[in-house]
Each structure stands twice: as structure tokens, then as C-alpha cells.
Scaffold this motif. Structure first.
Motif: not given
Length: 216
Positions: A178-206
């Protein structure tokens, strides 16, 4: 995906050299200051060897196609859903008036993808748009391969500022990246990118743990 091509002969005997099936989607292409939408072929196959069909003969040709791992999902509840996938069937036949047929396909998300989407929506976000864009994705240790990627855009309307999340998935064997781009209006830090990986049988807590830095 399994199905069959149904063919009915015309008034005379006809030679059919091939039946080609293309799995297509529509991608958004941005160039300079313009935006266009073009057909992109994700995969294709030839379903049969050459054959002859007699006048008024009816014939069914079965086919089986494994969906490409990066086939966009179409069954999403976006306010503006621009994601479409269809099978285009073409008969290679001489002098045919219209040798093509288009059948749309509903592609549902995997269970783990559904739970990621649901968790974001339960955190107060609305999926405002879903589309397919031309290009490649690159995250921490993974990248896309097909030449297109799907983007799901979520938005919440906070009291002070608006937060947007753009989410893309890449299926890779027993895991989904999963690749995520986060954009906050009025934020001085600009867009942020995060990525993570989950198994197909991931639990709700994961799922919750992976999304905590995104929606927190």
C-alpha cells in the motif's frame, strides 16, 4: 475469470482466423496542462485456433483468463468512480461490419483491501474519487509493473483543515503493498508519503496498526 464467446454464423460460410480477448481499462493521462483518457490493455489472449463457421451455426468458445495482479477494482463506493474494466472480444474475420464486442466486468477488492478502505472510512473519511492513472508506483521495497495504477482519494472536512488521503494497492503474491499520499490543507510540511505491506490474511489489529500513522 471464466466465460465463453458466443458466435452465430451469418448467411454464408465464414473463416474465423482468431478470437482475441483483451482485458482493458481506462487510464487518465496528464501531459503538460491537459488531461485525456485512453484505453489501456492490461492483458490479452487468443481463445481459439482458426475455424470455419457455417451459415446460422451457433458456437460457444470457452476461455479462461487469470486477472493481472494490478487489475483495478471497480466495485468501490466513491462519489466519483472513474474505474472501468471490460473484456473486448474481437473476431478476426474478413468483411465483418462490426467484429468487436465489449463486456464490462465488476472487480471486487480482496478482503484485506476492503478492510483497509473500511477502516479509513470509519475514521471519518469519505471516498470522493477513484480513477486509474498512467505511470508506475514505487514504495519502500516495492514497485508496480503494469504501467498503470489505481488511486482512491479520501477526504475529511476537519474543523480547522481538510485532510486528503490518496491510496494505491499493489498485489504481490501473498501480500498487498500500500502506498499512501497524505495532504493537509494549511500545512507547512507539504505532502507526505507512507507505504506499508499487509499479508492477504491480515488481522484487524494488523490493519489498524498499519493505518495508525495515516489516519491518526
Amino acid at each position: 475469470m471464466r466465460g465463453h464467446v458466443q458466435i452465430k454464423g451469418g448467411d454464408v460460410e465464414q473463416q474465423i482466423d482468431a478470437i482475441t480477448l483483451k482485458l482493458n481499462t481506462e487510464m487518465k493521462v496528464e501531459a503538460d496542462d491537459s488531461v485525456s483518457y485512453q484505453t489501456f490493455t492490461i492483458d490479452q489472449l487468443k481463445a481459439v485456433d482458426p475455424f470455419v463457421i457455417q451459415p446460422n451455426e451457433e458456437k460457444q468458445v470457452p476461455f479462461e483468463l487469470k486477472l493481472h495482479d494490478e487489475t483495478p477494482i471497480t466495485a468501490v463506493s466513491a462519489l466519483k468512480n472513474q474505474c472501468h474494466v471490460w473484456v473486448e472480444t474481437t473476431l478476426d474475420i474478413g468483411f465483418a461490419i462490426d467484429p468487436r464486442d465489449r463486456d464490462y466486468v465488476e472487480v471486487k477488492p480482496l478482503s484485506v483491501v476492503s478492510r483497509v478502505i473500511r477502516s479509513i472510512e470509519q475514521a471519518g473519511f469519505t471516498m470522493v474519487k477513484a480513477d486509474v492513472e498512467k505511470g508506475f508506483l514505487r514504495g519502500n521495497g516495492f514497485s508496480s509493473r503494469s504501467g498503470i495504477y489505481q488511486e482512491l482519494e479520501f477526504r475529511n472536512n476537519g474543523f480547522i483543515s481538510t485532510k486528503e488521503i490518496e491510496l494505491s494497492f499493489i498485489l504481490d503474491g501473498a501480500v498487498v503493498h500500500c502506498l499512501v499520499e497524505i495532504d493537509r490543507s494549511f500545512s507547512m510540511s507539504g505532502d507526505q508519503y507512507r507505504s506499508f505491506t499487509l499479508p492477504l490474511d491480515a488481522s484487524d489489529s494488523q490493519v489498524a496498526s498499519a493505518l495508525a500513522p495515516v489516519i491518526g
